[in-house]
Design a protein around this motif. Structure first.
Motif, PDB file in Angstrom:
ATOM      1  N   SER A 149       1.034  -1.140  -0.037  1.00 56.25           N
ATOM      2  CA  SER A 149       0.121  -0.008  -0.016  1.00 56.25           C
ATOM      3  C   SER A 149       0.955   1.246  -0.108  1.00 56.25           C
ATOM      4  O   SER A 149       2.082   1.380   0.235  1.00 56.25           O
ATOM      5  N   GLN A 152       2.899   1.495   3.232  1.00 56.36           N
ATOM      6  CA  GLN A 152       4.013   0.619   3.352  1.00 56.36           C
ATOM      7  C   GLN A 152       4.980   1.150   2.469  1.00 56.36           C
ATOM      8  O   GLN A 152       6.325   1.148   2.925  1.00 56.36           O
ATOM      9  N   ASP A 179      -4.393   8.132   3.994  1.00 57.25           N
ATOM     10  CA  ASP A 179      -5.555   8.226   4.744  1.00 57.25           C
ATOM     11  C   ASP A 179      -5.128   8.743   6.002  1.00 57.25           C
ATOM     12  O   ASP A 179      -4.165   8.580   6.624  1.00 57.25           O
ATOM     13  N   VAL A 180      -6.355   9.302   6.611  1.00 53.75           N
ATOM     14  CA  VAL A 180      -6.006   9.923   8.223  1.00 53.75           C
ATOM     15  C   VAL A 180      -5.149   8.960   9.241  1.00 53.75           C
ATOM     16  O   VAL A 180      -4.339   9.248   9.821  1.00 53.75           O
ATOM     17  N   ASN A 181      -5.591   7.671   9.341  1.00 59.42           N
ATOM     18  CA  ASN A 181      -4.894   6.824  10.186  1.00 59.42           C
ATOM     19  C   ASN A 181      -3.732   6.302   9.777  1.00 59.42           C
ATOM     20  O   ASN A 181      -2.868   6.410  10.443  1.00 59.42           O
ATOM     21  N   GLN A 183      -1.789   8.079   7.940  1.00 58.42           N
ATOM     22  CA  GLN A 183      -1.006   9.351   8.023  1.00 58.42           C
ATOM     23  C   GLN A 183      -0.669   9.554   9.465  1.00 58.42           C
ATOM     24  O   GLN A 183       0.669   9.958   9.707  1.00 58.42           O
ATOM     25  N   ALA A 184      -1.434   9.260  10.438  1.00 53.53           N
ATOM     26  CA  ALA A 184      -0.982   9.292  11.791  1.00 53.53           C
ATOM     27  C   ALA A 184       0.087   8.074  12.227  1.00 53.53           C
ATOM     28  O   ALA A 184       1.026   8.575  12.996  1.00 53.53           O
ATOM     29  N   GLN A 185       0.072   7.119  11.573  1.00 56.07           N
ATOM     30  CA  GLN A 185       1.055   6.085  11.851  1.00 56.07           C
ATOM     31  C   GLN A 185       2.272   6.416  11.382  1.00 56.07           C
ATOM     32  O   GLN A 185       3.439   6.514  11.780  1.00 56.07           O
ATOM     33  N   LEU A 187       3.294   9.822  10.683  1.00 58.47           N
ATOM     34  CA  LEU A 187       3.881  11.041  11.584  1.00 58.47           C
ATOM     35  C   LEU A 187       4.553  10.345  12.785  1.00 58.47           C
ATOM     36  O   LEU A 187       5.692  10.894  13.294  1.00 58.47           O
ATOM     37  N   PHE A 188       3.860   9.346  13.323  1.00 61.18           N
ATOM     38  CA  PHE A 188       4.357   9.013  14.572  1.00 61.18           C
ATOM     39  C   PHE A 188       5.641   8.320  14.176  1.00 61.18           C
ATOM     40  O   PHE A 188       6.829   8.405  15.056  1.00 61.18           O
ATOM     41  N   HIS A 206       1.157  21.452   3.127  1.00 64.81           N
ATOM     42  CA  HIS A 206       0.071  22.842   3.094  1.00 64.81           C
ATOM     43  C   HIS A 206      -0.640  22.499   4.393  1.00 64.81           C
ATOM     44  O   HIS A 206      -1.706  23.283   4.585  1.00 64.81           O
ATOM     45  N   LEU A 208      -1.868  22.497   7.916  1.00 70.15           N
ATOM     46  CA  LEU A 208      -1.450  23.135   9.012  1.00 70.15           C
ATOM     47  C   LEU A 208      -1.524  22.276  10.424  1.00 70.15           C
ATOM     48  O   LEU A 208      -0.796  22.399  11.347  1.00 70.15           O
ATOM     49  N   GLU A 209      -2.383  21.450  10.193  1.00 71.26           N
ATOM     50  CA  GLU A 209      -2.611  20.681  11.297  1.00 71.26           C
ATOM     51  C   GLU A 209      -1.429  19.804  11.581  1.00 71.26           C
ATOM     52  O   GLU A 209      -0.981  19.331  12.587  1.00 71.26           O
TER      53      GLU A 209
ATOM     54  N   SER B 255      -6.890   9.649  15.762  1.00 73.94           N
ATOM     55  CA  SER B 255      -5.713   9.484  14.574  1.00 73.94           C
ATOM     56  C   SER B 255      -5.504  10.833  14.146  1.00 73.94           C
ATOM     57  O   SER B 255      -4.428  11.140  13.327  1.00 73.94           O
ATOM     58  N   LEU B 261      -3.473  12.376  17.699  1.00 75.80           N
ATOM     59  CA  LEU B 261      -2.564  11.613  16.628  1.00 75.80           C
ATOM     60  C   LEU B 261      -2.181  10.504  17.059  1.00 75.80           C
ATOM     61  O   LEU B 261      -0.862  10.168  17.336  1.00 75.80           O
ATOM     62  N   PRO B 263      -2.239   6.719  16.284  1.00 73.65           N
ATOM     63  CA  PRO B 263      -2.814   5.850  15.263  1.00 73.65           C
ATOM     64  C   PRO B 263      -3.444   4.333  15.825  1.00 73.65           C
ATOM     65  O   PRO B 263      -2.974   4.123  16.821  1.00 73.65           O
TER      66      PRO B 263
END
Lengths: 314, 313
Positions: A149, A152, A179-181, A183-185, A187-188, A206, A208-209, B255, B261, B263
């Motif tokens: 994906s 990955q 996707d949001v989740n 993305q969270a993984q 950034l983590f 772009h 800001l969050e 998330s 944030l 996940p």
């Protein structure tokens, strides 16, 4: 760690009469060791060009770029090649950053071979170690990019970059296609490796969050120029430039009951071939005055490293 | 008054890789004047659900259940009757205007088409209406810009032209599929404000399909959360943000960069290879034995708040 002085990049365009797109027009900023600077702006403002210029993937028209006191624009090919592993970039689209005909493991092995970082025997072990660090499974080593994906593949790109022990990373919208989740993984993971390797980063986005949670300092760009620079918390709590204020107020708030005033900017970003006179933001600025149309505002320090280029803040 | 009622909808289609079970037993209701948000990640079937309402899916798709629009079952109409619904009664705003518009027709010609088709107007009168509606969506100097082609418009203007096209015949229901995707924040703010203005004080209903909860928070009255193929939670917007109940909704909200944030583990399953029982159980921190075998039913746990989870059984 990184210092940029009066950086300019003009792209020429037009077949008969030469015109110039002023993609980057006189940028100066610095990134301290271990710090992450967020470069924010809308599409077409030149932020991606800045990322590429800093790594000298394209040649600037004018200016200086220092990496630990070396002006990288003065280096010859051989010296630049030696410096390359120290400075790396994560592109927006992971699928096109990986060779589609190479297995993930081979892609990660490439830089190890190229820069002879570990001996042939130790390579496999190093790859497994990297794969694990970025949260992929050992089975992924023998897969092709199209079998994985987007998230990955982006992890594989990060593993490949970490293989050569970089000091400075440019992350150009690394999560904007995810996707949001996922993305969270991601950034983590970026936060984790940044800490572990003590990386210095230029984070271009772009969103800001995302910038808010990922950076120490922010530089806001509009039409090839910086309009405001400051600590992330200072910018989010007290943006001074009207453009920054509008950008911040445009973030959709995750609270259906929130009442707030939104500054909706009229119009669109002007064409960088023919930028407006004076302050380039004056065509969309709700507070413009006569002087804004005539004179270009200078960057002024308003305290604690918070800089702003706006006539209203004299 | 109920405008659209989807009952027990199933949408399956065959591909080389196997059967895609995109929508499974979905029930949804949209009232007159309501904006319903359909939230979910890539590949959860939300776009397919939207397309199935207008019957825009390819021939090999198997659609079961009922889609009642003003009491009529859209799935039973013939093609001629369906054509009278599309654009006139129910309009769609697609996510990528550049590929949804005809590149060789001027903006004016494209938007005037529904006026000529559904309202029987002459070209000249239709063009006048186009200019008025482009003014409504704030396209500058519309009488000149109607002669331009889609590629001459900027992304934000194209999206606004797309919205204008959707609004042309004053439909009762608008299906908006990621209408702000790919737009810059300041342009996104313009489009969101415009859509808010157009839907708040009118009888027009909207189904907003999006993955962006921020945009949904500004526009929607109610939210349905979709997890591959099914609705797992439904609540009004304030309740959903304050009091999310399904572990997936909680994880999804958590998330977001603005909300911690944190996940979730793993990835959404593919619609070709859905797990047994509760679709979320392989990733759920509260999963128990029965979540693996039995699919939970939708239960009402508060006023208009529904959850598909055994925790609230």
């Amino acid at each position: 760690m990184i210092k940029v002085e009066n950086l300019k990049k003009y792209f020429s365009t037009g077949m008969f009469s030469k015109k110039y797109v002023r993609a980057v027009d006189g940028l100066s900023f610095a990134i301290e060791k271990g710090e992450t600077l967020g470069l924010v702006g809308e599409s077409g403002c030149g932020k991606t060009t800045v990322g590429r210029l800093i790594l000298r993937l394209i040649e600037p028209t004018e200016g200086k770029i220092f990496f630990k006191n070396t002006n990288i624009l003065e280096l010859n090919k051989k010296d630049l090649r030696k410096l390359r592993p120290k400075m790396q970039i994560i592109f927006q689209d992971p699928d096109s950053s990986l060779d589609p005909r190479m297995k993930i493991g081979e892609s990660i092995a490439e830089p190890l071979k190229l820069y002879n970082i570990v001996s042939k025997n130790g390579r496999e072990e190093k790859i497994s170690e990297l794969i694990e660090m970025v949260g992929l499974n050992p089975e992924h080593i023998n897969r092709y990019p199209h079998e994985l994906s987007g998230g990955q593949n982006q992890r594989a790109v990060i593993a490949r970059i970490l293989a050569i022990n970089p000091k400075f990373i440019v992350a150009d919208e690394p999560t904007s296609s995810l996707d949001v989740n996922v993305q969270a993984q991601m950034l983590f993971l970026l936060k984790k490796v940044r800490e572990k390797f003590g990386l210095t980063c230029l984070f271009i986005s772009h969103d800001l969050e995302v910038i808010k949670v990922m950076t120490d300092k922010i530089a806001v760009m509009y039409l090839g120029k910086l309009v405001e620079v400051g600590k992330t918390s200072d910018i989010f709590n007290g943006a001074v430039h009207p453009y920054t204020q509008a950008l911040l107020s445009a973030i959709p708030v995750l609270d259906p009951e929130a009442k707030r005033k939104r500054i909706v900017l009229g119009g669109e970003i002007p064409n960088p071939i023919n930028p407006p006179s004076g302050c380039s933001f004056h065509t969309r600025c709700p507070y413009r005055e006569r002087i804004c149309e005539i004179e270009e505002p200078m960057m002024i320090d308003i305290g604690d490293g918070h800089q702003v280029a706006c006539h209203l803040n004299r | 008054m109920t405008l659209l009622s989807i009952q027990n909808l199933k949408v399956h289609f065959h591909t080389e890789d196997g059967a895609v079970r995109a929508v499974n037993d979905v029930d949804l209701v949209i009232e007159e004047g309501e904006t319903l948000g359909l939230i979910g990640e890539t590949g959860c079937g939300k776009t397919v659900l939207g397309l199935s309402i207008l019957r825009l899916l390819s021939e090999n798709t198997k659609v079961e259940g009922k889609i009642l629009y003003k009491g009529k079952d859209l799935l039973k109409l013939n093609e001629g009757e369906m054509r009278k619904i599309r654009g006139k009664e129910i309009a769609m705003i697609f996510q990528n205007p550049l590929t949804s518009m005809n590149p060789v027709l001027t903006i004016g010609t494209q938007i005037s088409e529904p006026f000529e088709l559904h309202q029987g107007l002459k070209k000249k009168d239709a063009i006048q209406k186009v200019i008025a509606i482009l003014k409504l969506v704030r396209i500058p100097s519309p009488s000149e810009r109607i002669n331009e082609y889609p590629h001459e418009f900027s992304g934000g203007m194209r999206q606004r032209a797309m919205i204008a096209m959707g609004l042309a015949c004053e439909p009762s229901l608008i299906l908006a599929d990621e209408p702000t995707k790919g737009l810059d924040v300041t342009i996104q703010a313009q489009v969101v404000d415009l859509m808010k203005e157009l839907t708040t004080n009118s009888k027009t209903s909207m189904l907003l399909i999006t993955h962006d909860l921020g945009v949904a928070a500004e526009l929607c009255d109610n939210i349905a959360v979709m997890y591959p193929g099914e609705i797992v939670e439904y609540a009004d917007i304030k309740e959903l943000f304050k009091n999310p109940k399904h572990p997936y909704t909680q994880g999804f909200l958590g998330s977001l960069p603005g909300r911690g944030l944190k996940p979730m583990n793993g990835m959404s399953p593919s619609l070709i290879d859905l797990p047994e029982g509760c679709k979320f159980h392989p990733r759920c921190p509260f999963a128990r034995e029965r979540c693996k075998n039995k699919r939970p039913e939708m239960v009402e746990i508060g006023k208009k708040h529904f959850v598909r989870c055994f925790l609230y059984d």
